[in-house]
Structures are given as structure tokens and as C-alpha cells.
Design an enzyme around this catalytic site. Sequence first.
Site, mmCIF file in Angstrom:
data_model
loop_
_atom_site.group_PDB
_atom_site.id
_atom_site.type_symbol
_atom_site.label_atom_id
_atom_site.label_comp_id
_atom_site.label_asym_id
_atom_site.label_seq_id
_atom_site.Cartn_x
_atom_site.Cartn_y
_atom_site.Cartn_z
ATOM 1 N N SER A 46 107.938 -0.821 52.023
ATOM 2 C CA SER A 46 107.510 0.576 52.132
ATOM 3 C C SER A 46 108.485 1.502 51.429
ATOM 4 C CB SER A 46 107.427 0.959 53.620
ATOM 5 O OG SER A 46 107.476 2.351 53.770
ATOM 6 N N ALA A 48 108.824 4.552 51.962
ATOM 7 C CA ALA A 48 109.401 5.461 52.966
ATOM 8 C C ALA A 48 110.539 4.808 53.742
ATOM 9 C CB ALA A 48 108.307 5.894 53.938
ATOM 10 N N GLY A 52 116.204 1.255 54.801
ATOM 11 C CA GLY A 52 116.036 0.635 56.119
ATOM 12 C C GLY A 52 115.768 1.613 57.247
ATOM 13 N N HIS A 451 145.828 16.560 71.200
ATOM 14 C CA HIS A 451 145.432 17.496 72.263
ATOM 15 C C HIS A 451 144.912 18.771 71.604
ATOM 16 C CE1 HIS A 451 145.704 19.890 75.930
ATOM 17 N NE2 HIS A 451 146.370 20.796 75.225
HETATM 18 C C1 LIG Z 1 114.770 5.251 67.711
HETATM 19 C C2 LIG Z 1 115.916 4.357 67.409
HETATM 20 C C3 LIG Z 1 117.202 4.843 67.433
HETATM 21 C C4 LIG Z 1 118.269 4.014 67.146
HETATM 22 N N1 LIG Z 1 119.527 4.527 67.164
HETATM 23 C C5 LIG Z 1 120.575 3.740 66.836
HETATM 24 C C6 LIG Z 1 121.891 4.276 66.788
HETATM 25 O O1 LIG Z 1 122.118 5.457 67.063
HETATM 26 N N2 LIG Z 1 122.904 3.459 66.412
HETATM 27 C C7 LIG Z 1 122.687 2.128 66.088
HETATM 28 O O2 LIG Z 1 123.642 1.440 65.734
HETATM 29 N N3 LIG Z 1 121.450 1.593 66.154
HETATM 30 C C8 LIG Z 1 120.400 2.365 66.497
HETATM 31 N N4 LIG Z 1 119.136 1.841 66.511
HETATM 32 C C9 LIG Z 1 118.956 0.419 66.153
HETATM 33 C C10 LIG Z 1 119.042 0.256 64.630
HETATM 34 O O3 LIG Z 1 118.186 1.178 64.012
HETATM 35 C C11 LIG Z 1 118.665 -1.150 64.225
HETATM 36 O O4 LIG Z 1 119.423 -2.077 64.972
HETATM 37 C C12 LIG Z 1 118.944 -1.365 62.746
HETATM 38 O O5 LIG Z 1 118.345 -0.382 61.959
HETATM 39 C C13 LIG Z 1 118.440 -2.752 62.363
HETATM 40 O O6 LIG Z 1 118.521 -2.906 61.016
HETATM 41 P P1 LIG Z 1 118.130 -4.238 60.322
HETATM 42 O O7 LIG Z 1 119.226 -4.553 59.395
HETATM 43 O O8 LIG Z 1 117.735 -5.272 61.291
HETATM 44 O O9 LIG Z 1 116.801 -3.901 59.493
HETATM 45 P P2 LIG Z 1 116.024 -2.551 59.226
HETATM 46 O O10 LIG Z 1 116.942 -1.452 58.855
HETATM 47 O O11 LIG Z 1 115.090 -2.348 60.335
HETATM 48 O O12 LIG Z 1 115.239 -2.902 57.896
HETATM 49 C C14 LIG Z 1 114.192 -3.807 57.853
HETATM 50 C C15 LIG Z 1 113.360 -3.478 56.621
HETATM 51 O O13 LIG Z 1 112.541 -4.577 56.309
HETATM 52 C C16 LIG Z 1 111.307 -4.085 55.814
HETATM 53 N N5 LIG Z 1 110.344 -5.181 55.948
HETATM 54 C C17 LIG Z 1 109.852 -5.708 57.099
HETATM 55 N N6 LIG Z 1 109.044 -6.753 56.810
HETATM 56 C C18 LIG Z 1 109.014 -6.870 55.458
HETATM 57 C C19 LIG Z 1 108.374 -7.765 54.558
HETATM 58 N N7 LIG Z 1 107.604 -8.765 54.993
HETATM 59 N N8 LIG Z 1 108.562 -7.597 53.218
HETATM 60 C C20 LIG Z 1 109.357 -6.591 52.765
HETATM 61 N N9 LIG Z 1 109.982 -5.718 53.564
HETATM 62 C C21 LIG Z 1 109.834 -5.871 54.894
HETATM 63 C C22 LIG Z 1 111.042 -2.878 56.682
HETATM 64 O O14 LIG Z 1 110.127 -1.977 56.074
HETATM 65 C C23 LIG Z 1 112.446 -2.296 56.818
HETATM 66 O O15 LIG Z 1 112.729 -1.316 55.854
HETATM 67 C C24 LIG Z 1 118.042 2.648 66.812
HETATM 68 C C25 LIG Z 1 116.741 2.139 66.786
HETATM 69 C C26 LIG Z 1 115.696 2.979 67.074
HETATM 70 C C27 LIG Z 1 114.299 2.415 67.023
#
Ligand SMILES: Cc1cc2nc3c(=O)[nH]c(=O)nc-3n(C[C@H](O)[C@H](O)[C@H](O)COP(=O)(O)OP(=O)(O)OC[C@H]3O[C@@H](n4cnc5c(N)ncnc54)[C@H](O)[C@@H]3O)c2cc1C
Length: 466
Positions: A46, A48, A52, A451
Site C-alpha cells: 500500500s 499509504a 510501515g 533538576h
Molecule cells: C494504534 C497503535 C498504536 C501504537 N503505538 C505504539 C507506540 O506508541 N510505540 C510502539 O513502540 N509501538 C506502538 N504500536 C505497535 C507498533 O505500531 C507495531 O509493533 C509496529 O509498527 C510493528 O511493525 P512491524 O515491523 O511488525 O511491521 P509494520 O510496520 O506493521 O509493517 C508491515 C507492512 O507490511 C505491509 N504488508 C502486509 N502484508 C503484505 C504483503 N503480503 N505484501 C506486501 N506488503 C505487505 C503492510 O502494508 C505494512 O506496511 C502501536 C500499534 C497500534 C495499532
Amino acid sequence: MTEQDVTSPTHHEHVDLLVIGWGKGGKTLAGTMARAGRRVAVVEQSEAMIGGSCINIACIPTKILVHDAENRRESDDVDAYFARAVTRRDTLTGAMRRKNFSMLDSLDSVLLVSGRAEFTGEREVLVTGGDDTLRITADTVVVNTGSVATVPNIDGAALGGRIHDSKTLQHVTPFPRRLVVVGGGYIGLEFGSMFAHFGARVTVLDRGPRPLRQEDDDVAEVVASALADDGVTIVSGAAVTAVADGADHATVTYVADGESTDVEADAVLLAVGRTPATKDLGLDRAGIASDDRGFITVDEQLRTSAEGVYAFGDVNGGPMFTYISLDDNRILADQLLGEGRRSTADRGSVPYTMFLTPPVSRVGLTEKEAREQGYDVRVGAKLMADIAAAPRAKIEGDPRGIVKFVVDGATDLVLGAALVHVHSQEVINTVALAMRHGVTATELRDTIYTHPSATEALNEVLGTLR
Ligand SMILES: Cc1cc2nc3c(=O)[nH]c(=O)nc-3n(C[C@H](O)[C@H](O)[C@H](O)COP(=O)(O)OP(=O)(O)OC[C@H]3O[C@@H](n4cnc5c(N)ncnc54)[C@H](O)[C@@H]3O)c2cc1C
């Protein structure tokens, strides 16, 4: 912003490293490997989501909204203020997305592929983008596809209309005066707190016997009382049985203490957990084992059951935080370019923060856990408002919270800490570092801190251990 589109059906690329999904660990490793002269492909489904989840729909955008919600004044118009915060969120995440794109696009040996990947064989994927396909084979593959919000198996609980997950609620319009959150985990509470600060009346329906069941009673009580002050009602022991969207409002039905209750909402957030994004990945075709919930099974060096295939981030079932995905990258980078010594076993004392107001940060064991594990437990705990020598919280106008340390009486080492106060998301890193490096509670107590800071609470609280 365009990535290289997938090309003809017969087109094939072979690379040293293939990263599936633009997650935190994968994008970091892609950059490192490309700079080391390796040919790398990164596939993202995507546009968008370039960069990640963290920068687009999770950590960063939600913390922008939390920050702006905390700074709303009573006199601000709720709708206009929320709309401005969402615009700021979109502007900042858009800039980060462009930066993320250019960081990899500027590297000659990185191939950015726009489309959805699925395995067709061992270390082989087919990427589909529109009508085009591209076959990619690689010496090393990293699955970094993340997770998606779980849609619970509850009557009527389907996304759309007034029913949201954490992604769609960030753009909810009109602003919901009444928000019902299904699930009292960290995402549910963060959104509950944030929307209450924006001006919503929030009800959190949680299955657990009390809020924050993972924390000790004294810590959980302080957090629950801050949430209640801010307009968040938490109903514990609530089993949600139905969600229905209607013409004017949604209705959520729950059963608590044997009694069924309907609660009306202008928006409903489903926050009951995360599901690994592995459903249509074709893991079987590549010999990659997963557990019964779909999480890819990995060992301590993130190796899957398939030779040369690794899994990073949420998809491997480890703690779901961006910094864990980042650390996953360090483990594989060490295998590919270093000495191969790093593993998940090295990760003692991983801290985390729930971005409530004030933030709730934890590392290590709770008092209850430490007692259950048979330690000679010593505890130091003080309400933030009672700590004389740490005025930072009072300066910033929110003296709520608690600082609690659990220490091993036999060794004087810190077993765990719960910090609930302004800037606790920063202080917890110091405590975690101390724990990782064997700094004793006495040394932490007697250290010089700046502090007025929130950290200096450690001087006083660690002087109360008993
Ligand atoms: C609302 C919310 C708030 C959060 N706040 C925090 C925070 O404050 N601090 C923190 O440390 N963590 C936070 N997290 C958790 C954190 O966002 C995730 O742990 C982290 O982003 C995971 O990243 P990742 O490396 O697993 O993959 P992601 O960053 O999730 O990336 C996965 C990517 O793979 C792509 N994808 C999926 N399937 C396919 C496919 N078949 N082919 C091609 N592309 C694909 C997706 O589109 C996506 O872009 C939050 C999560 C949420 C939902």
C-alpha cells in the site's frame, strides 16, 4: 510518490535480500544491507503504508493526537480543534512517509516494489500490483508484514459506519461526543484517554476483573482514578455480546454481573487485540511454520522453519512494539554482516509505555510477580504528588501518578518499576538501562539527576524501600 511498479508476468528479479512489508526492522535492514553493497528488494502492498505502521497509523499519528488532545483548552471548539489535530497528524505523517521513501529510494541497490507479495515457493514470491506481477527470488527473505486489528467474533461487530478500529478512528468524522471502546488493553485505553481529552464521553468495556490487570493494585488504582477524572468510565467484567450500527447512533450490548446493558455511541472502537498479517501470504508453499493464531514461529535468532527465511516485528509473535521490530533487525544484521551473536535471549528488561495522561510506563516484574517468584521483595512506592524533591510534575500542572520500585533484598538489584507520571516514557529508559547493566537500587538512589526533572523522583522513592 511512486515505487517501481511490478512489471510483466514473466519478469523475474533475484536479490540478496527480499523484505516483504515496509516494517521498522525490514526497512532498517534493507538500508544497512544496501549500504553494504547488497542487492535488496522491499515489497509494500500500500502506498499509504510506505514506512510501515508506526509512522502511518500507529505510534506517531496516535501520539500527535494524544499530544494535541492534552493541550486542548475548555474554550476550544471540539469539532474544529479535533479537525486541526487530524490535519497536523496527516501533514506530519505525510512528511515522514516521503522521508522514508527517499531514504531507501536514494540507494542504488534497492528495488522498491509496489504490490502484494505471496510465497510461491522456497524464498520465492509473486508480487501482484493491479494487473502486473513480478517474481522475486532471494538468498535471504525477511517477512515483516505486521499485524491488523482483530475483529472480534461478536454479533454485528464489522468495521464500517460508526464501528472503527484504531486506524479508521483517527479520521472519524463528525467528532463522536460518545465513544464506546470494546477492550481495555493499551490501545483501547490510549484512545479512550485521548478522546476524553478531545471532549468525548468515553466508556471502556473490558472483560478483565479490574482495569490494568497486569499491574499491581496500587498502580492500577492510580491510573484508573486519573482516567475517571478525565471522563473515562471503565466497566470491568463486561462481556460485549452485540454491536449494532443504526440511523442515529450505534448500540453496544454487554453483560456484567449477569445483567445485560445497552450503551449508545456515536462511534465504537474495537480494540481487542491484533492479528498477524499472514493470512494470504502462502506460508505453506514456502515451508514456513506458524502457530494456531497465524504468528510465524521463529527461534531466538528469528529463523523460521524455512532455510534463509526470517520474520521480524509483530508477525513473529514477540512483543508488539516498534522498537522490538527494530531490534529484530539488529539480530539479523549481526548474522548477515557481523558475528551472529545477538539473539532475542539478550533482551532483558524491555520497557514499555502506555501513552495515557499521565503516561504509564513499566519495566520488569510487578510486586505481585516478584513475590510469586520467591524473591526477598523490597518495595519503594510514593504518589507523585507526595514526592517533595521532584517538582517537575507540579510545574507541568499534572501531579497525578505513582512511582513504584520492586527490588531484590538479597542483591539490591531492581526487579521492576512502574512509573506513572509526566515524562515517565523517558525515565523508564534510564531504569531499564540500570536493570540491564546491574546498577543497584542504592546506586540509582544516590545518583545525581538534573533538576527539576521527573527522574529525580528516584532519589526519594528509592530511599523508602522496605
Ligand atoms: C494504534 C497503535 C498504536 C501504537 N503505538 C505504539 C507506540 O506508541 N510505540 C510502539 O513502540 N509501538 C506502538 N504500536 C505497535 C507498533 O505500531 C507495531 O509493533 C509496529 O509498527 C510493528 O511493525 P512491524 O515491523 O511488525 O511491521 P509494520 O510496520 O506493521 O509493517 C508491515 C507492512 O507490511 C505491509 N504488508 C502486509 N502484508 C503484505 C504483503 N503480503 N505484501 C506486501 N506488503 C505487505 C503492510 O502494508 C505494512 O506496511 C502501536 C500499534 C497500534 C495499532
